[in-house]
Design a protein around this motif. Structure first.
Motif, PDB file in Angstrom:
ATOM      1  N   HIS A   1       0.834  -1.201   0.000  1.00 13.88           N
ATOM      2  CA  HIS A   1       0.000   0.000   0.000  1.00 13.88           C
ATOM      3  C   HIS A   1       0.875   1.260   0.000  1.00 13.88           C
ATOM      4  CE1 HIS A   1      -4.228   1.453   1.316  1.00 13.88           C
ATOM      5  NE2 HIS A   1      -3.724   2.225   0.387  1.00 13.88           N
ATOM      6  N   GLN A   2       1.924   1.247   0.806  1.00 14.91           N
ATOM      7  CA  GLN A   2       2.863   2.376   0.826  1.00 14.91           C
ATOM      8  C   GLN A   2       3.556   2.511  -0.534  1.00 14.91           C
ATOM      9  OE1 GLN A   2       1.690   4.055   3.369  1.00 14.91           O
ATOM     10  NE2 GLN A   2       3.717   4.603   4.069  1.00 14.91           N
ATOM     11  N   ALA A   3       3.954   1.374  -1.099  1.00 19.16           N
ATOM     12  CA  ALA A   3       4.670   1.400  -2.375  1.00 19.16           C
ATOM     13  C   ALA A   3       3.795   1.926  -3.509  1.00 19.16           C
ATOM     14  CB  ALA A   3       5.190   0.003  -2.713  1.00 19.16           C
ATOM     15  N   VAL A   4       2.507   1.584  -3.505  1.00 11.49           N
ATOM     16  CA  VAL A   4       1.636   2.039  -4.584  1.00 11.49           C
ATOM     17  C   VAL A   4       1.435   3.553  -4.514  1.00 11.49           C
ATOM     18  CG1 VAL A   4      -0.667   1.785  -3.553  1.00 11.49           C
ATOM     19  CG2 VAL A   4      -0.364   1.376  -5.968  1.00 11.49           C
ATOM     20  N   HIS A   5       1.490   4.116  -3.312  1.00 10.35           N
ATOM     21  CA  HIS A   5       1.302   5.558  -3.173  1.00 10.35           C
ATOM     22  C   HIS A   5       2.604   6.358  -3.240  1.00 10.35           C
ATOM     23  CE1 HIS A   5      -2.975   5.589  -2.452  1.00 10.35           C
ATOM     24  NE2 HIS A   5      -2.840   4.575  -1.613  1.00 10.35           N
ATOM     25  N   PHE A   6       3.700   5.772  -2.736  1.00  5.78           N
ATOM     26  CA  PHE A   6       4.931   6.552  -2.595  1.00  5.78           C
ATOM     27  C   PHE A   6       6.169   5.905  -3.203  1.00  5.78           C
ATOM     28  CE2 PHE A   6       2.250   7.188   1.229  1.00  5.78           C
ATOM     29  CZ  PHE A   6       1.828   8.474   0.955  1.00  5.78           C
ATOM     30  N   GLY A   7       6.067   4.680  -3.705  1.00  5.84           N
ATOM     31  CA  GLY A   7       7.241   3.951  -4.181  1.00  5.84           C
ATOM     32  C   GLY A   7       7.621   4.261  -5.614  1.00  5.84           C
ATOM     33  N   LYS A   8       8.841   3.895  -5.940  1.00  6.83           N
ATOM     34  CA  LYS A   8       9.351   4.097  -7.301  1.00  6.83           C
ATOM     35  C   LYS A   8       8.673   3.167  -8.301  1.00  6.83           C
ATOM     36  CE  LYS A   8      13.868   5.637  -5.797  1.00  6.83           C
ATOM     37  NZ  LYS A   8      15.302   5.354  -5.711  1.00  6.83           N
ATOM     38  N   ASN A   9       8.174   2.022  -7.818  1.00 12.71           N
ATOM     39  CA  ASN A   9       7.538   1.056  -8.715  1.00 12.71           C
ATOM     40  C   ASN A   9       6.011   1.087  -8.595  1.00 12.71           C
ATOM     41  OD1 ASN A   9       7.500  -0.054  -6.153  1.00 12.71           O
ATOM     42  ND2 ASN A   9       7.914  -2.137  -6.846  1.00 12.71           N
ATOM     43  N   SER A  10       5.454   2.239  -8.262  1.00 10.29           N
ATOM     44  CA  SER A  10       4.003   2.339  -8.067  1.00 10.29           C
ATOM     45  C   SER A  10       3.229   2.017  -9.347  1.00 10.29           C
ATOM     46  CB  SER A  10       3.616   3.717  -7.532  1.00 10.29           C
ATOM     47  OG  SER A  10       3.917   4.718  -8.470  1.00 10.29           O
ATOM     48  N   ALA A  11       3.770   2.358 -10.496  1.00  4.73           N
ATOM     49  CA  ALA A  11       3.078   2.062 -11.757  1.00  4.73           C
ATOM     50  C   ALA A  11       2.966   0.551 -11.976  1.00  4.73           C
ATOM     51  CB  ALA A  11       3.804   2.714 -12.926  1.00  4.73           C
ATOM     52  N   GLU A  12       4.007  -0.192 -11.610  1.00  8.27           N
ATOM     53  CA  GLU A  12       3.980  -1.651 -11.743  1.00  8.27           C
ATOM     54  C   GLU A  12       2.949  -2.260 -10.806  1.00  8.27           C
ATOM     55  OE1 GLU A  12       7.863  -3.379 -11.179  1.00  8.27           O
ATOM     56  OE2 GLU A  12       8.788  -1.750 -12.319  1.00  8.27           O
ATOM     57  N   ILE A  13       2.900  -1.774  -9.584  1.00  7.97           N
ATOM     58  CA  ILE A  13       1.947  -2.291  -8.603  1.00  7.97           C
ATOM     59  C   ILE A  13       0.526  -1.971  -9.043  1.00  7.97           C
ATOM     60  CG2 ILE A  13       1.141  -2.117  -6.214  1.00  7.97           C
ATOM     61  CD1 ILE A  13       4.089  -1.647  -5.435  1.00  7.97           C
ATOM     62  N   THR A  14       0.306  -0.756  -9.503  1.00  6.92           N
ATOM     63  CA  THR A  14      -1.021  -0.360  -9.983  1.00  6.92           C
ATOM     64  C   THR A  14      -1.440  -1.249 -11.149  1.00  6.92           C
ATOM     65  OG1 THR A  14      -0.734   1.918  -9.253  1.00  6.92           O
ATOM     66  CG2 THR A  14      -2.362   1.535 -10.971  1.00  6.92           C
ATOM     67  N   ALA A  15      -0.514  -1.561 -12.038  1.00  6.21           N
ATOM     68  CA  ALA A  15      -0.823  -2.441 -13.172  1.00  6.21           C
ATOM     69  C   ALA A  15      -1.214  -3.839 -12.687  1.00  6.21           C
ATOM     70  CB  ALA A  15       0.366  -2.516 -14.116  1.00  6.21           C
ATOM     71  N   LYS A  16      -0.517  -4.371 -11.672  1.00  9.67           N
ATOM     72  CA  LYS A  16      -0.849  -5.686 -11.128  1.00  9.67           C
ATOM     73  C   LYS A  16      -2.240  -5.677 -10.507  1.00  9.67           C
ATOM     74  CE  LYS A  16       3.771  -7.387 -10.003  1.00  9.67           C
ATOM     75  NZ  LYS A  16       4.665  -7.832  -8.920  1.00  9.67           N
ATOM     76  N   ILE A  17      -2.563  -4.605  -9.791  1.00  9.29           N
ATOM     77  CA  ILE A  17      -3.874  -4.492  -9.151  1.00  9.29           C
ATOM     78  C   ILE A  17      -4.975  -4.470 -10.200  1.00  9.29           C
ATOM     79  CG2 ILE A  17      -5.372  -2.926  -7.838  1.00  9.29           C
ATOM     80  CD1 ILE A  17      -2.779  -2.068  -6.304  1.00  9.29           C
ATOM     81  N   ARG A  18      -4.798  -3.677 -11.222  1.00  7.96           N
ATOM     82  CA  ARG A  18      -5.829  -3.566 -12.268  1.00  7.96           C
ATOM     83  C   ARG A  18      -5.959  -4.857 -13.064  1.00  7.96           C
ATOM     84  NH1 ARG A  18      -5.141   2.830 -13.735  1.00  7.96           N
ATOM     85  NH2 ARG A  18      -5.798   3.517 -11.665  1.00  7.96           N
ATOM     86  N   GLU A  19      -4.837  -5.545 -13.283  1.00  6.72           N
ATOM     87  CA  GLU A  19      -4.878  -6.841 -13.967  1.00  6.72           C
ATOM     88  C   GLU A  19      -5.652  -7.854 -13.123  1.00  6.72           C
ATOM     89  OE1 GLU A  19      -1.742 -10.336 -15.218  1.00  6.72           O
ATOM     90  OE2 GLU A  19      -1.040  -8.259 -15.254  1.00  6.72           O
ATOM     91  N   TYR A  20      -5.408  -7.852 -11.823  1.00  9.06           N
ATOM     92  CA  TYR A  20      -6.133  -8.729 -10.902  1.00  9.06           C
ATOM     93  C   TYR A  20      -7.634  -8.453 -10.975  1.00  9.06           C
ATOM     94  CZ  TYR A  20      -7.897 -10.553  -6.461  1.00  9.06           C
ATOM     95  OH  TYR A  20      -8.640 -11.202  -5.496  1.00  9.06           O
ATOM     96  N   LEU A  21      -8.001  -7.188 -10.903  1.00 15.10           N
ATOM     97  CA  LEU A  21      -9.422  -6.827 -10.952  1.00 15.10           C
ATOM     98  C   LEU A  21     -10.060  -7.180 -12.291  1.00 15.10           C
ATOM     99  CD1 LEU A  21      -9.486  -3.463  -8.992  1.00 15.10           C
ATOM    100  CD2 LEU A  21     -10.483  -5.651  -8.296  1.00 15.10           C
ATOM    101  N   ARG A  22      -9.338  -6.982 -13.378  1.00 13.26           N
ATOM    102  CA  ARG A  22      -9.867  -7.359 -14.688  1.00 13.26           C
ATOM    103  C   ARG A  22     -10.136  -8.862 -14.734  1.00 13.26           C
ATOM    104  NH1 ARG A  22      -6.395  -3.530 -16.725  1.00 13.26           N
ATOM    105  NH2 ARG A  22      -4.734  -5.016 -17.080  1.00 13.26           N
ATOM    106  N   GLY A  23      -9.232  -9.642 -14.145  1.00 11.40           N
ATOM    107  CA  GLY A  23      -9.384 -11.095 -14.128  1.00 11.40           C
ATOM    108  C   GLY A  23     -10.593 -11.554 -13.342  1.00 11.40           C
ATOM    109  N   ILE A  24     -10.841 -10.942 -12.189  1.00  3.80           N
ATOM    110  CA  ILE A  24     -11.985 -11.389 -11.380  1.00  3.80           C
ATOM    111  C   ILE A  24     -13.287 -10.778 -11.864  1.00  3.80           C
ATOM    112  CG2 ILE A  24     -10.635 -11.893  -9.320  1.00  3.80           C
ATOM    113  CD1 ILE A  24     -11.709  -9.275  -8.145  1.00  3.80           C
ATOM    114  N   ASN A  25     -13.239  -9.618 -12.483  1.00  4.03           N
ATOM    115  CA  ASN A  25     -14.475  -8.991 -12.969  1.00  4.03           C
ATOM    116  C   ASN A  25     -14.967  -9.610 -14.258  1.00  4.03           C
ATOM    117  OD1 ASN A  25     -14.704  -7.193 -10.818  1.00  4.03           O
ATOM    118  ND2 ASN A  25     -13.456  -5.648 -11.813  1.00  4.03           N
ATOM    119  N   ASN A  26     -14.096 -10.343 -14.964  1.00  8.02           N
ATOM    120  CA  ASN A  26     -14.492 -10.983 -16.219  1.00  8.02           C
ATOM    121  C   ASN A  26     -14.932 -12.424 -16.023  1.00  8.02           C
ATOM    122  OD1 ASN A  26     -14.052  -8.736 -17.827  1.00  8.02           O
ATOM    123  ND2 ASN A  26     -11.885  -9.208 -18.061  1.00  8.02           N
ATOM    124  N   VAL A  27     -14.949 -12.882 -14.783  1.00  8.31           N
ATOM    125  CA  VAL A  27     -15.331 -14.279 -14.500  1.00  8.31           C
ATOM    126  C   VAL A  27     -16.833 -14.404 -14.536  1.00  8.31           C
ATOM    127  CG1 VAL A  27     -15.295 -16.074 -12.748  1.00  8.31           C
ATOM    128  CG2 VAL A  27     -13.271 -14.728 -13.172  1.00  8.31           C
TER     129      VAL A  27
END
Length: 95
Positions: free
Chosen positions: A69-95
Motif C-alpha cells: 500500500h505504501q509502495a503504490v502511493h509513494f514507491g518508485k515502482n508504483s506504476a507496476e503495482i497499480t498495473a498488477k492491481i488492475r490486472e487482478y481486478l480485470r481477471g476477477i471482474n471478467n469471470v
C-alpha cells in the motif's frame, strides 16, 4: 463529444462493513500483489483513486499489505503495482 460521468458510490455503516468483509473473503485475507496475510481492520485499497473516481464497489477495491500500500502511493515502482492491481481486478471482474 461528451464524456459520461460515472456515479460515485460512497457507503457508510453496515453497508461499508459488509463490503469490506466481502473484499477480505474474495481476496482470502491476502495482499493481491505479494500474497502476504492482511489482518482484519485494514482498509481495502481503491484501485481507481482520485476525486470522483474512488467508489465503494467490490470491483474497485482490493486488499494490500502495508508495504504494498505504501509502495503504490509513494514507491518508485508504483506504476507496476497499480498495473498488477488492475490486472487482478480485470481477471476477477471478467469471470
Amino acid at each position: 463529444m461528451m464524456i459520461q460521468k460515472t456515479k460515485q458510490i460512497r457507503l457508510k455503516g453496515k453497508a461499508l462493513a459488509d463490503l469490506v468483509k466481502e473484499v477480505f473473503e474474495r481476496d482470502r485475507h491476502c495482499c493481491v500483489v505479494c500474497r502476504r496475510w492482511v489482518e482484519d481492520g485494514v482498509k481495502p485499497h481503491h484501485a481507481y483513486p482520485g476525486y470522483g473516481r474512488k467508489s465503494d464497489e467490490l470491483g474497485q477495491m482490493v486488499l494490500l499489505c502495508y508495504e504494498c500500500h505504501q509502495a503504490v502511493h509513494f514507491g518508485k515502482n508504483s506504476a507496476e503495482i497499480t498495473a498488477k492491481i488492475r490486472e487482478y481486478l480485470r481477471g476477477i471482474n471478467n469471470v
